[in-house]
Design a protein around this motif. Structure first.
Motif, PDB file in Angstrom:
ATOM      1  N   THR A  56      -1.734   7.633   0.920  1.00  0.00           N
ATOM      2  CA  THR A  56      -3.155   7.502   0.590  1.00  0.00           C
ATOM      3  C   THR A  56      -3.737   6.155   0.999  1.00  0.00           C
ATOM      4  O   THR A  56      -4.953   5.981   0.961  1.00  0.00           O
ATOM      5  CB  THR A  56      -3.340   7.677  -0.925  1.00  0.00           C
ATOM      6  OG1 THR A  56      -2.616   6.629  -1.605  1.00  0.00           O
ATOM      7  CG2 THR A  56      -2.803   9.028  -1.379  1.00  0.00           C
ATOM      8  N   GLY A 108       2.765   6.906  -7.691  1.00  0.00           N
ATOM      9  CA  GLY A 108       3.820   7.746  -7.110  1.00  0.00           C
ATOM     10  C   GLY A 108       3.606   9.187  -7.517  1.00  0.00           C
ATOM     11  O   GLY A 108       3.087   9.483  -8.600  1.00  0.00           O
ATOM     12  N   ASN A 111       0.827  -1.203   0.000  1.00  0.00           N
ATOM     13  CA  ASN A 111       0.000   0.000   0.000  1.00  0.00           C
ATOM     14  C   ASN A 111       0.865   1.259   0.000  1.00  0.00           C
ATOM     15  O   ASN A 111       1.971   1.262   0.538  1.00  0.00           O
ATOM     16  CB  ASN A 111      -0.926   0.030   1.216  1.00  0.00           C
ATOM     17  CG  ASN A 111      -2.037  -1.008   1.118  1.00  0.00           C
ATOM     18  OD1 ASN A 111      -2.229  -1.610   0.074  1.00  0.00           O
ATOM     19  ND2 ASN A 111      -2.738  -1.228   2.204  1.00  0.00           N
ATOM     20  N   ASP A 112       0.344   2.309  -0.582  1.00  0.00           N
ATOM     21  CA  ASP A 112       0.998   3.606  -0.566  1.00  0.00           C
ATOM     22  C   ASP A 112       0.931   4.174   0.841  1.00  0.00           C
ATOM     23  O   ASP A 112      -0.126   4.163   1.492  1.00  0.00           O
ATOM     24  CB  ASP A 112       0.296   4.544  -1.553  1.00  0.00           C
ATOM     25  CG  ASP A 112       0.859   5.953  -1.504  1.00  0.00           C
ATOM     26  OD1 ASP A 112       2.068   6.104  -1.716  1.00  0.00           O
ATOM     27  OD2 ASP A 112       0.079   6.883  -1.239  1.00  0.00           O
ATOM     28  N   TRP A 113       2.046   4.710   1.329  1.00  0.00           N
ATOM     29  CA  TRP A 113       2.129   5.153   2.725  1.00  0.00           C
ATOM     30  C   TRP A 113       1.212   6.330   3.021  1.00  0.00           C
ATOM     31  O   TRP A 113       0.731   6.491   4.135  1.00  0.00           O
ATOM     32  CB  TRP A 113       3.563   5.532   3.061  1.00  0.00           C
ATOM     33  CG  TRP A 113       4.033   6.764   2.328  1.00  0.00           C
ATOM     34  CD1 TRP A 113       4.598   6.823   1.099  1.00  0.00           C
ATOM     35  CD2 TRP A 113       3.940   8.122   2.791  1.00  0.00           C
ATOM     36  NE1 TRP A 113       4.863   8.118   0.750  1.00  0.00           N
ATOM     37  CE2 TRP A 113       4.478   8.941   1.772  1.00  0.00           C
ATOM     38  CE3 TRP A 113       3.463   8.718   3.954  1.00  0.00           C
ATOM     39  CZ2 TRP A 113       4.546  10.320   1.890  1.00  0.00           C
ATOM     40  CZ3 TRP A 113       3.533  10.104   4.062  1.00  0.00           C
ATOM     41  CH2 TRP A 113       4.062  10.889   3.042  1.00  0.00           C
ATOM     42  N   ASN A 147      -0.018   0.354  -4.007  1.00  0.00           N
ATOM     43  CA  ASN A 147       1.085   1.055  -4.642  1.00  0.00           C
ATOM     44  C   ASN A 147       1.416   0.430  -5.992  1.00  0.00           C
ATOM     45  O   ASN A 147       0.701  -0.461  -6.482  1.00  0.00           O
ATOM     46  CB  ASN A 147       2.304   1.078  -3.722  1.00  0.00           C
ATOM     47  CG  ASN A 147       2.772  -0.322  -3.352  1.00  0.00           C
ATOM     48  OD1 ASN A 147       2.418  -1.304  -4.006  1.00  0.00           O
ATOM     49  ND2 ASN A 147       3.552  -0.421  -2.298  1.00  0.00           N
ATOM     50  N   ARG A 148       2.497   0.885  -6.599  1.00  0.00           N
ATOM     51  CA  ARG A 148       2.882   0.426  -7.937  1.00  0.00           C
ATOM     52  C   ARG A 148       3.070  -1.092  -7.966  1.00  0.00           C
ATOM     53  O   ARG A 148       2.567  -1.781  -8.853  1.00  0.00           O
ATOM     54  CB  ARG A 148       4.163   1.132  -8.366  1.00  0.00           C
ATOM     55  CG  ARG A 148       4.756   0.590  -9.662  1.00  0.00           C
ATOM     56  CD  ARG A 148       6.067   1.271  -9.988  1.00  0.00           C
ATOM     57  NE  ARG A 148       5.857   2.635 -10.412  1.00  0.00           N
ATOM     58  CZ  ARG A 148       5.638   3.002 -11.669  1.00  0.00           C
ATOM     59  NH1 ARG A 148       5.595   2.089 -12.627  1.00  0.00           N
ATOM     60  NH2 ARG A 148       5.466   4.265 -11.977  1.00  0.00           N
ATOM     61  N   ARG A 161      -2.024   4.277  -6.476  1.00  0.00           N
ATOM     62  CA  ARG A 161      -1.149   5.446  -6.652  1.00  0.00           C
ATOM     63  C   ARG A 161       0.220   4.947  -7.104  1.00  0.00           C
ATOM     64  O   ARG A 161       0.899   4.202  -6.388  1.00  0.00           O
ATOM     65  CB  ARG A 161      -1.005   6.217  -5.336  1.00  0.00           C
ATOM     66  CG  ARG A 161      -0.190   7.497  -5.498  1.00  0.00           C
ATOM     67  CD  ARG A 161       0.077   8.143  -4.159  1.00  0.00           C
ATOM     68  NE  ARG A 161       0.865   9.372  -4.325  1.00  0.00           N
ATOM     69  CZ  ARG A 161       1.564   9.925  -3.350  1.00  0.00           C
ATOM     70  NH1 ARG A 161       1.595   9.387  -2.137  1.00  0.00           N
ATOM     71  NH2 ARG A 161       2.249  11.034  -3.557  1.00  0.00           N
TER      72      ARG A 161
END
Length: 928
Positions: free
Chosen positions: A512, A583, A508-510, A516-517, A581
């Protein structure tokens, strides 16, 4: 053998055994204390030597820096200046490191000195002077003895270089070595009995401290034996001759430390040696005193202890034992006397009891001892282990319940005994609910299992907390009781929580909390690998102008905006859609669907409009947009990275076209992308090589045909493509951050050509230079123009800065325009009518000239309304004292109409095309 000795002999042995270790410890402590004191002395000696040598190096470096600073003074560099002596005298007064400073010329003649000199002095023959001239760097002399003062010193020479790098003179400083004794006194704060002296490279004592130090001038060497001969070399003759005798001081009773350092602060052969000697006698006396005190204390304590032991033993043990022995052995005492057994008789009676106990012990079964020990070990392990143990009978009821299980499940052993796991699952539901269904299923299947993870919910202050337990299951077969089940349980809550956190961070994106990618790529690859996947789409969103929000409102506002946007995106998605997301300000939407391109595009555009509605952050509404590109599997690729790349290509196409909807990928886009990449690469090379040129298009007064000004236009002559139009490479330069360099190139070229332009076109000529909006967002342009005006104030009369209407949306850019106007530059609004401004906005703009865009001029004959609009623009500009210039005038009819409505400053192919400076007409020559 010990048992055969008499009791008195045993007592003597016990006393010796008690005394011996204490005496040994006393001796050992004394030796350790002595060794520790010696180590401390050695450390002190090494520390003193290190501090003194470090001060020596510091003094040398300080001297070098002072001489280097003096060498830069104009009064010192130029012998014709009269302030040389004042400079060196002031530095001698300011810096005590030098006793004298002089300035000899390259030929050695001393022309400037801090202290008065009676005659002419020449130092050209000094080796360190020659070395400083040869190496063009600082040179340090060998040790020198001042015959008048009787003090040692060293000389340092620093070359003075002219603008051609040649040595013209030198700065020479005399550094006395009188600071050592003061330094040693400051270092020896504890007033130790310290002996200190310094020897030169030949072993000669040049300074000393302490009553046991060798005499000044004597020779000292710890390895010197039998008065070996000492060879002496020095660059000054006065050291040869009457050599003092070698020192015969014996330092066997001292801790000696030495440290060598070169005269110039390096480790050269021609070095000074710092000697520190600390006496060992005091340490030895302290150790002997400690030994005597400890030994005496041991003897006193031993006597008192034995006395107390004897009295205590007699009262507590011997008297009762005598009575016990009399009862056991009445024949050992006389019946007519009071029963008193001697210690010897008591000893014999105890031996008899011991022998009888041994006989009794042998009758015990070895099996009983083993069972007893095994039981004790089992009980100890069960109750002290961090792992809980549970034993179940054949009916799966609890037989054994360890203490650890009580703390894990909040159930006592009495409550758990004879209870099944199913009952145990609910027995403490008010405090902790234990889900043991997986464990119960494994037991019923009659299998051995390991690493079964169960979870429990523990209610602490009515707040549920998740617990995780790891179970190991084993089946045991008894001889008579059948199969039993042994369970081990361990609390693995922390490990499970940590694994969950790591898993979440990895996927996971930190910020949102969206995938993640790596997570979205993994999802795409799983879809591609699935046989059930026929088609899906990727939509790549890139926020427009997000960097502006970060730069102007702060990254905390930008981060909160991204979080709110991510939450909105998740709320609007269907079950078959995933948003991630990638990035920065890029988001990737995965749509799992078999729909056609039209339906996909419709869904993506609907989400686009819903995603990018205004978002409120910290009482401010932010309106922003994004560029979006779509790639479809399998038409546009069969690999995750390839699909993302092609969605990115489509997104950049949408960004270039400034579209507010999604763009589907097609193969032509990749060709365009490659061409753009090649253009960017060639543009960077052109910037590095200054491969641009500047053309000038004149602006005329149509009534007098006099050239009043000219516009500077950049041109890029490409080796293979010819001239690349500015409309192609300027947008790329703005996008990749090269526009500042290109813009400054044009301004500098105009400044360079300004003299030639004025010679050809008139001394009052003004030159217009186009500025990109991005240049006005950066301080580099205003800094350059400010410096330019500071050097040549009149330059602002000849430069006109052309801007576009989009500049006025940025407050910082407007402030910079006001600042440039205050420096005297004229501001021209270029391409008026193509932007957002209306006629009412002109009055609030900080401009001096209004340039009417060629689109107005080209269609001025199409309708009467266009002519009226053009006439109103000229009239309003005139009322506001703004000069008007019409661009793109190509016909005489256009010229006539523009003159009729009052616009006489015209620019276009009708009068002149853009040409280089060399091809401009020489108007001033023709007038002559």
């Amino acid at each position: 053998m010990y048992l055969k000795l008499k009791l008195s002999q045993r007592i003597v042995i016990v006393v010796i055994l008690c005394v011996a270790p204490s005496l040994f410890l006393a001796v050992f402590n004394a030796y350790s204390s002595y060794d520790s004191l010696l180590n401390q002395l050695n450390q002190n000696a090494e520390r003193f030597a290190e501090q003194l040598t470090q001060q020596h190096v510091t003094k040398i470096e300080e001297g070098k820096e002072i001489l280097s600073a003096i060498s830069l003074f104009p009064e010192v560099k130029n012998p014709l200046y009269s302030g040389c002596q004042a400079v060196v005298r002031r530095h001698v007064q300011l810096f005590s490191v030098f006793s004298n400073i002089g300035i000899p010329l390259r030929n050695g003649d001393l022309y400037c000195n801090a202290t008065p000199i009676s005659g002419s002095v020449n130092v050209a023959d000094r080796p360190y002077i020659k070395k400083a001239i040869q190496t063009k760097s600082v040179s340090v002399s060998n040790l020198l003895l001042d015959r008048t003062q009787g003090e040692y010193s060293i000389n340092m020479a620093h070359p003075i270089l002219n603008n051609h790098g040649e040595v013209t003179a030198l700065v020479v400083g005399v550094m006395p070595l009188t600071w050592w004794e003061k330094s040693l006194q400051s270092i020896n704060e504890n007033h130790l009995d310290i002996t200190f002296f310094i020897t030169d490279s030949n072993g000669r004592v040049i300074t000393n401290y302490g009553v046991n130090a060798p005499n000044l001038g004597s020779f000292f060497n710890l390895q010197l034996q039998n008065n070996e001969r000492i060879s002496v070399t020095n660059e000054d003759d006065h050291f040869a001759g009457n050599l003092p005798n070698s020192s015969d001081i014996n330092f066997d009773g001292y801790i000696v430390s030495r440290k060598s350092v070169g005269l110039d602060g390096s480790n050269q052969d021609n070095a000074l040696t710092y000697w520190i000697a600390l006496p060992k006698e005091a340490s030895y006396n302290k150790a002997i005193s400690k030994l005597l005190k400890d030994s005496l204390l041991v003897l006193i304590v031993l006597v008192i202890t034995l006395l107390l032991l004897w009295l205590s033993a007699n009262f507590l043990f011997l008297s009762p034992l005598r009575r016990f022995a009399v009862q056991l052995f009445p024949d050992m005492v006389d019946s007519n006397k009071k029963p008193r057994l001697s210690i010897m008789a008591l000893d014999e009676s105890i031996k008899d009891v011991v022998n009888r106990q041994k006989i009794t012990s042998k009758t015990l079964s070895d099996t009983e001892h083993k069972l007893l020990n095994a039981y004790k070990k089992q009980e100890l392990l069960l109750n002290s282990s961090p792992i809980g143990f549970i034993e179940l009978d054949t009916n799966e009821r609890v037989l054994t319940w360890s203490d650890r299980c009580e703390s894990l499940f909040h159930v006592s052993e009495e409550e758990a005994r004879n209870m099944s796991l199913a009952d145990l699952q609910n027995v403490c539901s008010d405090k902790q609910y234990n889900d043991l269904s997986e464990l119960i299923a494994a037991i019923k299947e009659n299998q051995n299992a390991s690493s079964i993870i169960t979870n429990s919910t523990y209610f602490l202050e009515k707040k549920p907390n998740k617990l995780y337990f790891q179970w190991n299951l084993s089946k045991l077969e008894g001889e008579s009781s059948g199969f039993s089940t042994v369970l081990t349980v361990e609390d693995v809550t922390q490990q499970q929580i940590q694994n969950q956190v790591l898993s979440e961070r990895a996927s996971n994106d930190w910020l949102t909390k969206l995938p993640n990618r790596y997570s979205i790529i993994e999802s795409i690859e799983k879809l591609i690998a699935s046989f059930n996947t026929a088609r899906f789409a990727l939509v790549l969103f890139d926020l427009n102008g997000f960097k502006y929000i970060n730069d102007n409102f702060g990254h905390d506002v930008g981060d909160e905006l991204l979080v709110n946007l991510a939450n909105r995106m998740q709320r609007l998605l269907l079950k078959n859609e995933i948003i991630a997301r990638l990035g920065g300000d890029e988001f990737l939407l995965l749509i799992k669907t078999d729909s056609s391109d039209d339906i996909l595009l419709e869904r993506a555009n609907r989400l686009y409009k819903a995603f990018f509605l205004p978002i409120e952050v910290k009482d401010r509404k932010f309106r922003f947009s994004a560029s979006a590109g779509i790639a479809v599997y399998p038409n546009d690729g069969e690999e995750a990275n390839l699909l993302i790349k092609r969605a990115d290509i489509a997104m950049y196409q949408a960004k270039e076209k400034k579209r507010s909807f999604c763009e589907l990928y097609n193969e032509d886009m990749e060709v365009d992308g490659l061409a753009r990449y090649e253009l960017e690469t060639e543009l960077r090379h052109a910037v590095e090589m200054n491969a641009f040129t500047v053309y000038y298009q004149t602006i005329v007064d149509s009534q007098t045909n006099v050239i009043t000004s000219a516009e500077a236009l950049i041109r890029w002559p490409h080796g293979d493509k010819g001239f690349v139009p500015p409309g192609e490479f300027i947008p790329v330069a703005e996008e990749v951050g090269l526009i500042n360099e290109i813009g400054l190139f044009v301004i500098k070229k105009v400044i360079e050509d300004l003299h030639g332009l004025r010679e050809k076109l008139g001394s009052s000529l003004q030159v217009s230079v186009n500025l990109s909006p991005l240049q006005l967002k950066d301080a580099e342009l205003t800094n350059y123009l400010t410096e330019l005006v500071a050097k040549s104030p009149s330059i602002s009369q000849y430069l006109v800065l052309e801007i576009t209407e989009s500049v006025f949306v940025d407050d910082r850019s407007v402030a910079r325009i006001d600042f440039l106007r205050s420096l005297g530059f004229l501001i021209s609004l270029d391409d008026f009518g193509t932007g957002f401004s209306s006629l009412s906005h002109i009055s609030r703009m900080p401009i001096d000239i209004l340039k009417i865009d060629q689109s107005f001029v080209s269609k001025m004959f199409e309708t009467e309304r266009d002519q009226k609009l053009l006439k109103n623009i000229v009239a309003i500009a005139k009322d506001l004292d703004l000069k008007t210039i019409a661009e793109g005038v190509e016909t005489e009819a256009q010229q006539a109409l523009l003159e009729q409505i009052g616009c006489i400053s015209l620019q276009g192919y009708l009068f002149a095309r853009p040409v280089p400076l060399e091809q401009l007409p020489n108007v001033t020559q023709s007038e002559k």
